[in-house]
Design a protein around this motif. Structure first.
Motif, PDB file in Angstrom:
ATOM      1  N   ALA A 117       4.162   5.690  -5.450  1.00 48.23           N
ATOM      2  CA  ALA A 117       4.249   5.695  -6.911  1.00 48.23           C
ATOM      3  C   ALA A 117       3.160   6.582  -7.515  1.00 48.23           C
ATOM      4  O   ALA A 117       3.408   7.309  -8.487  1.00 48.23           O
ATOM      5  CB  ALA A 117       4.141   4.273  -7.458  1.00 48.23           C
ATOM      6  N   SER A 118       1.968   6.557  -6.942  1.00 45.63           N
ATOM      7  CA  SER A 118       0.885   7.413  -7.426  1.00 45.63           C
ATOM      8  C   SER A 118       1.232   8.881  -7.238  1.00 45.63           C
ATOM      9  O   SER A 118       0.970   9.708  -8.120  1.00 45.63           O
ATOM     10  CB  SER A 118      -0.415   7.094  -6.685  1.00 45.63           C
ATOM     11  N   ALA A 119       1.827   9.223  -6.108  1.00 48.25           N
ATOM     12  CA  ALA A 119       2.210  10.613  -5.864  1.00 48.25           C
ATOM     13  C   ALA A 119       3.279  11.066  -6.856  1.00 48.25           C
ATOM     14  O   ALA A 119       3.236  12.189  -7.359  1.00 48.25           O
ATOM     15  CB  ALA A 119       2.715  10.762  -4.435  1.00 48.25           C
ATOM     16  N   THR A 166       0.830  -1.205   0.000  1.00 47.39           N
ATOM     17  CA  THR A 166       0.000   0.000   0.000  1.00 47.39           C
ATOM     18  C   THR A 166       0.863   1.254   0.000  1.00 47.39           C
ATOM     19  O   THR A 166       0.592   2.212  -0.732  1.00 47.39           O
ATOM     20  CB  THR A 166      -0.938   0.002   1.222  1.00 47.39           C
ATOM     21  N   VAL A 181       2.447   1.696  -3.489  1.00 45.19           N
ATOM     22  CA  VAL A 181       1.458   2.143  -4.474  1.00 45.19           C
ATOM     23  C   VAL A 181       1.131   3.623  -4.252  1.00 45.19           C
ATOM     24  O   VAL A 181       1.037   4.392  -5.218  1.00 45.19           O
ATOM     25  CB  VAL A 181       0.183   1.273  -4.404  1.00 45.19           C
ATOM     26  N   LEU A 182       0.960   4.047  -3.021  1.00 46.32           N
ATOM     27  CA  LEU A 182       0.678   5.451  -2.741  1.00 46.32           C
ATOM     28  C   LEU A 182       1.849   6.345  -3.146  1.00 46.32           C
ATOM     29  O   LEU A 182       1.656   7.417  -3.729  1.00 46.32           O
ATOM     30  CB  LEU A 182       0.352   5.639  -1.263  1.00 46.32           C
ATOM     31  N   VAL A 220       3.801   9.872  -9.911  1.00 44.84           N
ATOM     32  CA  VAL A 220       3.197   9.976 -11.245  1.00 44.84           C
ATOM     33  C   VAL A 220       2.353  11.238 -11.359  1.00 44.84           C
ATOM     34  O   VAL A 220       2.420  11.948 -12.362  1.00 44.84           O
ATOM     35  CB  VAL A 220       2.349   8.719 -11.555  1.00 44.84           C
ATOM     36  N   LEU A 221       1.578  11.542 -10.331  1.00 48.58           N
ATOM     37  CA  LEU A 221       0.718  12.718 -10.394  1.00 48.58           C
ATOM     38  C   LEU A 221       1.509  14.018 -10.344  1.00 48.58           C
ATOM     39  O   LEU A 221       1.123  15.010 -10.954  1.00 48.58           O
ATOM     40  CB  LEU A 221      -0.299  12.681  -9.257  1.00 48.58           C
TER      41      LEU A 221
END
Length: 62
Positions: free
Chosen positions: A16-18, A10, A13-14, A20-21
């Motif tokens: 990596a999302s940050a 988790t 993933v969080l 990418v965004l």
């Protein structure tokens, strides 16, 4: 052990999302391009003084 793996996945993933965004670099709201070009076409170079003649050639001294 399952709980540690779930927390680790988790967190990854969080993170990596940050990344990418935030990675796109666009600041502010999304702006769609207009239908015409926003940058004007470059102006042609002005004609030179010697246009139509060959450039001078340096002759070797004798």
């Amino acid at each position: 052990m399952f709980k540690v793996d779930q927390i680790l996945v988790t967190a990854i993933v969080l993170a990596a999302s940050a990344v990418v965004l935030n990675g796109c670099g666009q600041k502010g709201p999304l702006v769609l391009p207009s239908s015409r070009a926003t940058t004007p076409a470059p102006k042609p170079a002005p004609p030179s003084v010697n246009s139509g003649t060959s450039p001078p050639v340096a002759m070797p001294s004798q």
